[in-house]
Write an enzyme that holds these catalytic residues in place. Structure first.
Site, PDB file in Angstrom:
ATOM      1  N   ASP A 485       0.572  -2.429  -7.933  1.00 13.28           N
ATOM      2  CA  ASP A 485       0.604  -1.501  -7.195  1.00 13.28           C
ATOM      3  C   ASP A 485      -0.311  -0.513  -7.971  1.00 13.28           C
ATOM      4  O   ASP A 485       0.659  -0.746  -9.170  1.00 13.28           O
ATOM      5  CB  ASP A 485       1.126  -1.721  -5.767  1.00 13.28           C
ATOM      6  CG  ASP A 485       0.293  -0.410  -4.808  1.00 13.28           C
ATOM      7  OD1 ASP A 485      -1.069  -0.678  -4.422  1.00 13.28           O
ATOM      8  OD2 ASP A 485       0.910   0.444  -4.194  1.00 13.28           O
ATOM      9  N   ASP A 850       5.098  -0.292  -3.286  1.00 16.24           N
ATOM     10  CA  ASP A 850       5.960   0.732  -2.895  1.00 16.24           C
ATOM     11  C   ASP A 850       6.397   0.018  -1.705  1.00 16.24           C
ATOM     12  O   ASP A 850       6.755   1.017  -1.181  1.00 16.24           O
ATOM     13  CB  ASP A 850       5.396   1.600  -3.138  1.00 16.24           C
ATOM     14  CG  ASP A 850       3.861   1.730  -3.138  1.00 16.24           C
ATOM     15  OD1 ASP A 850       3.638   0.749  -2.194  1.00 16.24           O
ATOM     16  OD2 ASP A 850       3.136   2.682  -2.897  1.00 16.24           O
ATOM     17  N   ASP A 854       2.325  -3.652   0.873  1.00 12.37           N
ATOM     18  CA  ASP A 854       2.316  -4.934  -0.033  1.00 12.37           C
ATOM     19  C   ASP A 854       3.354  -6.332   0.288  1.00 12.37           C
ATOM     20  O   ASP A 854       3.901  -7.025  -0.585  1.00 12.37           O
ATOM     21  CB  ASP A 854       3.176  -4.180  -1.924  1.00 12.37           C
ATOM     22  CG  ASP A 854       2.039  -3.320  -2.071  1.00 12.37           C
ATOM     23  OD1 ASP A 854       0.726  -3.446  -1.825  1.00 12.37           O
ATOM     24  OD2 ASP A 854       2.663  -2.210  -2.671  1.00 12.37           O
TER      25      ASP A 854
END
Length: 1218
Positions: A485, A850, A854
């Site tokens: 990410d 994080d 996700d």
């Protein structure tokens, strides 16, 4: 027959991740009786086999039937594992309820005409059939003839249905019916009793075989090693049970409070009621009093609220929820809200931190899903029932053990033949044959394989990386692609304000820099920045998205709750007031009231608010979002002509750019604000300008990416941010190396008669002026240089393009993915999909994020690493407490070390079993075997100690530019074991035959008198007593021999040397001498063996059951063992572990990797037309065929036979090569 077969089988959760095949069976009592008798006759062995294979139990005791008549169901997963489970069909009777229920088939049981309950209950019996699968209840739908989920409102309900069928609450009778059918609203995690966990562990097939082996050994007096293995096994079982119990307790404690929440509901006949949340049912009206931990999923229908969804997203950022609109159309409520339906849903486990009543009464929500159907329930189920690991190591290990067991069976029949031929009594023959059967599969194997993972987990813990799925550590050793990410992972969490670029008269004005220290002047842009956000005031503190917070702080305005001074607009007192702070610039506006919010969502890429400026009678709409998206909603004449050019200047420098817009809204009554449609609000806006924010790289990012690149591990960026920003961050972090070309892939949906298309644009950098770098997309005739077509180009695309290619150009997707590096504006679902597509190309994928958006990708990846400490990290196998990507190489290093250790231990234990098997088989030829203490020395002093310490070698500090082998059944490993077996056979057979040729040799078990008379010839320094005693299995003569005295030191030194040879250090582990305990044990074992070989102590000879031999023979034994070691070491290290040699052999014989991505890389490297640049390809004939837009392609690039485009032809030099 075909119809019956169709009724017998169905799909459960069709198309979902947990899809199951379900088969109907009817129990036959006579078959059950026969099965019981057979179990008694086999002393429970049949029951044990049926426990391991539940499908066999069903096939034996039941007959196939239609699902409608079945009392037992056999469920099978549709993945490659095809695991079976058996479920009993349960019958529920509504007649058990305390009130009368109509038995009229025409009269529905519940008011909701979409409800499955009306179809599931059989009348007049008032009976329904159900099953419970992975905590979810399914009922038999008599209309659809299939099992359907209950415990949720059906998706077919429209917005009108939600408001008018459930808006006033359910009747008490309907609540009771739903409680019986749907079950309680609880997420119960049973703390399994210790005895049950113990039974599950003990009934593992390997432990059952181990119990059989140890029982046999104990019966033959082999007590010491058996006890050692029993202690070790009991220790490991206790540790496993303890870990499982602790996890169970933690998970139970995590969800227990959820089941005891006091809530207020609204019912039709009794009004407001307080009750425990476990009694909630789908369709209940939940009244939100204020702060509350949500005990269910619910749809907000009146008022709005702010919730903390940290449990779901991993990010403790307040999210505003808005009520579902009350519209009179038949469209389903999810379809009406499109991808953004989540903004109306309050998810179970999230925290309501603030409510905003609409003025029509309290904030109300309709219960949507209960129990394990909820978002939190789904998260808990993913932990209770994890996706099984498809890792080659484990399947290969099983095949290897089966092979060793088969070898043991061969030994069993060999022993039977030898002992029967020599006339040994049947009892002794069976015992000896069973002993040889158990030699090949070492009982220490499960403990030894587990230790490597335990050591790695311990080392990871020291680096603050925590693991909830230890089996995945080995899988980390195979990672060759890592997805990252961007925001909060590669770059800093916080954004810094850089400046604003306002517009006037459709032109960009001078940049206002925040670094200058000047206050932002009052303007509509300032008003938009002050009001267009989702910030809330909680206990006097402003909370919300960090981006919103930074933007708001840049205006120097303040926020407060509505008070008497500002509530003269006729607005509810729950609205937020924004007013100039003491440091703000002079403003003609005294205050701004935010009346309505349309929250930001990653799918819409925008948010807007309806606000009122103090002193004005009309309303203002302010909007912010992704510049490309926001420009579509603005009047074209207000958007500067150089908008894209200006945007590119900032995004290519890595800035985060947000656009702002506004419009005036004239309304009759302020109360109409709550009924405003988003489509009406977000249209015909005036473009205000750009907000520029800096997103700096974390200092660890660049070195880590460089380390991964040097290790030839691919890195990919998957972000929700702007595409140009992502490209710049990738270049700045050197994810895209200097000199590499970036090709933008832009795909468009089909529109009218124009088919779906893919365009390829080459990004070029051009320098203008002194030091100013201006980057733009060139759509000219340039292309990737012919000299560097390997991996010098990188594809970049947005989530929208990815979706179009996924749907319309699926066969093109692998070509893009093998060189795709940047994927921007990706939604959470697209991130998961992309990870899955990479896995289909045979990449072993790691995902580092994080936690925010996700979670799906972290769960999907082979190794998901969450940098968030929120509850959402529970869904990720690994969690790093240090919030940077340094954890990625650490994890890969430890994974590689653990994998190499597992291979080494497995090879060693295989060889150890085979060394003993060969030696024992040779002695069996003359009805002998090794003595108990001879076995004990090998088993405890060497194998047990070595296996428990071999894996403790630390990971190497540098990542090698290649991965360790991922398969046990690979040529180097199989050759290693095969050649070592050959060396062992040669040396042992030679020693066995050669000792018989010695002049002092005597067949002790046949000619004991001769031996005893001449024993003085064999003794050198001691006088041996005539009364030889030992602890042999059958009698002293079965152990005492020159053969066993000769073979034992050879086999023992062989065990020590293969332990050394298989404990490879570099390149994946530190050198063997750094593992001090292991090195000490090896040297000690070798020293002890040589000491026993050359000692002349009577105690040792008696205890070990040896016959003294002449010194020269002992030296010969040692020399033979050392020669074997030298040959084996040279072959293993110089040939089998010689990577360059194997690469040369592969190249010479044309062997290539079977991995999909390797195949594609090879194909594309040979394709002179790939990669395409500066052209557009269209979908042809609706069959994934592509043709070229000739306007972008010069004639010399098109084959002659393709220059005339026909209906059936397809572009050849680019597409048909697939």
């Amino acid at each position: 027959m075909e119809e019956r077969s169709k009724d017998h089988r169905a799909l459960l959760n069709s198309g979902e991740e947990n899809e199951l095949e379900v088969f109907g069976y009817r129990t036959q009592n006579l078959r059950r009786v026969f099965c019981l008798i057979a179990s008694v006759l086999t002393c429970g062995s049949l029951q044990l086999v049926l426990y391991w294979r539940p499908q066999w139990r069903v096939w034996i005791t039941c007959t196939p039937c239609s699902l409608q008549e079945a009392d037992s169901l056999l469920l099978r997963t549709t993945d490659e594992f095809q695991r079976y489970t058996r479920k009993k069909v349960i019958c529920l009777y509504l007649s058990s309820l305390k009130f009368p229920i109509s038995k009229n088939p025409e009269q529905p049981l519940v008011a909701d005409h979409h409800s499955i309950i009306n179809h599931a209950v059989l009348k007049p019996e008032l009976k329904l059939r159900c099953i419970q699968v992975q905590k979810i209840r399914y009922v038999w739908d008599n209309l659809e003839k299939k099992f359907q989920k209950v415990g949720l409102l059906e998706d077919s309900n429209s917005c009108y249905d939600i408001h008018h069928t459930f808006g006033l609450g359910l009747t008490s009778e309907e609540q009771e019916i739903r409680r019986l059918v749907c079950g309680p609203n609880t997420i119960e995690v049973e703390i399994q009793p210790i005895w049950k966990l113990l039974v599950k562990q003990v009934l593992n097939p390997f432990y059952v075989f181990q119990a059989f082996t140890l029982t046999l050994w104990l019966s033959q007096g082999y007590i010491e090693y058996s006890v050692a293995i029993i202690i070790l096994s009991v220790l490991f079982i206790i540790l496993s049970v303890y870990d499982l119990r602790q996890q169970s307790v933690k998970l139970h404690d995590l969800v227990e409070d959820h089941n005891k929440v006091q809530v207020t509901i609204l019912t039709k006949d009794k009004g407001l009621q307080e009750l425990e949340s476990c009694f909630l049912v789908p369709g209940d009206i939940l009244v939100l009093p204020g702060k509350l931990s949500l005990p269910c999923d619910a749809i907000l229908i009146d008022g709005s609220c702010v919730v903390n969804e940290g449990m779901l997203t991993g990010e403790s950022i307040p999210v505003t929820k808005t009520p579902l609109p009350d519209t009179e159309n038949t469209m389903t409520w999810k379809t009406h809200s499109s991808e953004d339906y989540r903004k109306h849903v309050l998810f179970c486990g999230t925290e309501v931190i603030q409510i905003k009543p609409s003025g029509n009464g309290p904030v109300r929500a309709v219960v949507l899903q209960t129990g394990y159907n909820t978002a939190k329930g789904d998260l808990v189920r993913s932990i209770l029932y994890p996706r099984p690991l498809n890792f080659k190591l484990y399947s290969d290990a099983f095949k290897f053990i089966v092979f060793l067991a088969c070898l043991g069976v061969v030994g069993f029949f060999y022993a039977l033949g030898v002992y029967i031929y020599n006339g040994v009594p049947p009892k002794d023959t069976a015992t000896m044959a069973l002993l040889l059967l158990t030699v090949t599969v070492p009982p220490v194997l499960p403990a030894a394989l587990t230790t490597g993972i335990v050591y790695a987990q311990k080392r990871l813990k020291k680096k603050k990386i925590f693991c909830i799925s230890p089996q995945r550590i080995n899988m980390c050793g195979q990672i060759n692609l890592v997805c990252f990410d961007k925001t909060g992972t590669l770059t800093e969490d916080g954004l810094d304000l850089w400046g604003t670029v306002p517009t006037a008269d459709s032109c960009f004005q001078k940049v206002h820099s925040f670094a200058s220290g000047k206050v932002l002047p009052w303007s509509p842009l300032c008003a938009a920045m002050a009001s267009c956000h989702s910030l809330i005031l909680l206990d006097g503190t402003i909370q919300g998205d960090p981006l919103d917070l930074k933007m708001f702080e840049g205006t120097a305005w303040t926020m407060e709750d509505c008070n008497v001074d500002y509530c003269n607009f006729g607005i509810s007192d729950s609205n937020i007031i924004i007013k100039p702070g003491p440091n703000a610039s002079q403003s003609p506006v005294k205050a701004i009231t935010i009346l309505r919010q349309f929250p930001f969502s990653s799918s819409l890429q925008r948010m807007s608010v309806v606000a009122q400026l103090a002193g004005e009678h009309h309303l203002r709409v302010y909007m912010k979002g992704a510049p490309e998206m926001l420009a579509k909603f603005c009047k074209s004449q207000t958007v500067p002509k150089n908008f894209l050019h200006e945007l590119t200047i900032y995004t290519m420098q890595g800035f985060r750019v947000i656009a702002l817009a506004y419009k005036t809204l004239k309304m009759g009554m302020l109360s109409e604000v709550k009924n405003l449609a988003r489509e009406k609000v977000e249209s015909e806006l005036t473009f205000l300008g750009l907000l520029i924010m800096e997103n700096r790289l974390k200092k660890e990012t660049k070195p880590v990416l460089k380390e991964l690149e040097e290790a030839r591990i691919r890195t990919v960026m998957i972000t929700g941010d702007n595409l140009q920003t992502a490209i710049t961050v990738a270049k700045n972090s050197e994810m895209i190396p200097q000199g590499s070309q970036v090709i933008l892939v832009e795909a468009s949906e089909p529109e009218g008669t124009v088919p779906a298309s893919v365009s390829w644009k080459l990004v070029e950098n051009q320098e203008n002026g002194a030091g100013d770098q201006e980057t733009y997309i060139n759509i000219g005739k340039s292309s990737v240089p012919d000299g560097g077509r390997g991996s010098c180009y990188h594809f970049a695309m947005s989530g929208k393009s990815y979706q179009v290619i996924f749907q319309h150009f699926n066969n093109l997707l692998p070509r893009i993915l093998v060189n795709g590096t940047i994927f921007a504006r990706m939604s959470p679902g697209q991130k998961s999909s992309l990870v899955e597509e990479f896995q289909k190309l045979n990449y072993c994928v790691g995902m580092c994020g994080d936690g925010a958006n996700d979670c799906g990708a972290l769960k999907m990846a082979h190794a998901g690493i969450s940098l968030s400490e929120q509850e959402a990290s529970v869904a990720s196998p690994f969690t790093s407490k240090v919030a940077n990507i340094e954890c990625v190489p650490h994890l890969i290093k430890e994974g590689r070390a653990a994998l190499v250790s597992s291979f080494g231990v497995f090879k060693y234990l295989t060889m150890y079993g085979l060394i003993q098997f060969i030696g024992t088989s040779l002695l069996y030829w003359q009805l002998q075997l090794f003595g108990n203490y001879q076995y004990l020395m090998q088993d405890v002093a060497i194998t047990l100690m070595v296996c428990l310490t071999m894996s403790s070698t630390h990971a190497h500090s540098k990542l090698a530019p290649y991965r360790p082998a991922g398969q046990l059944l690979s040529p180097p490993l199989l050759l290693s074991i095969f050649l070592n077996i050959c060396f062992t056979c040669i040396v042992q057979i030679s020693a066995f035959l050669f000792v018989k040729q010695q002049p002092w040799y005597c067949e002790v078990y046949k000619y004991s008198e001769c031996f005893l008379t001449n024993q003085s010839n064999f003794s050198t320094n001691v006088s041996l007593e005539r009364n030889w005693t030992g602890n042999a299995t059958l009698n002293p003569a079965s152990v005492l021999s020159f053969e066993s005295t000769t073979l034992w030191p050879i086999t023992t030194i062989n065990c020590i040397t293969v332990a050394f040879i298989f404990s490879k250090g570099r390149p994946f582990r530190k050198p063997i001498y750094t593992n001090y305990l292991f090195s000490f044990l090896l040297i000690s074992a070798l020293g002890l063996t040589i000491f026993i070989l050359f000692s002349d102590f009577q105690v040792i000879y008696q205890g070990m059951e040896f016959i003294p031999t002449i010194t020269s023979w002992r030296v010969s034994i040692l020399v033979a063992a050392l020669i074997q070691f030298c040959v084996a070491f040279f072959v293993e290290d110089g040939i089998l572990q010689n990577r360059e040699l194997w690469l040369m052999i592969k190249k010479e014989f044309g062997f290539y990797s079977k991995s999909q991505y390797r195949t594609w890389q090879k194909k594309l490297a040979e394709d002179p037309t790939w990669p395409p640049t500066n052209r557009t390809d269209y979908l042809g004939n609706g069959k994934n065929e592509v043709y070229i837009n000739l306007g972008y392609e010069s004639s010399e690039h098109i084959p002659k036979e393709k220059q005339e485009y026909g209906g059936q032809t397809i572009e050849q030099h680019f597409w048909t090569r697939l």
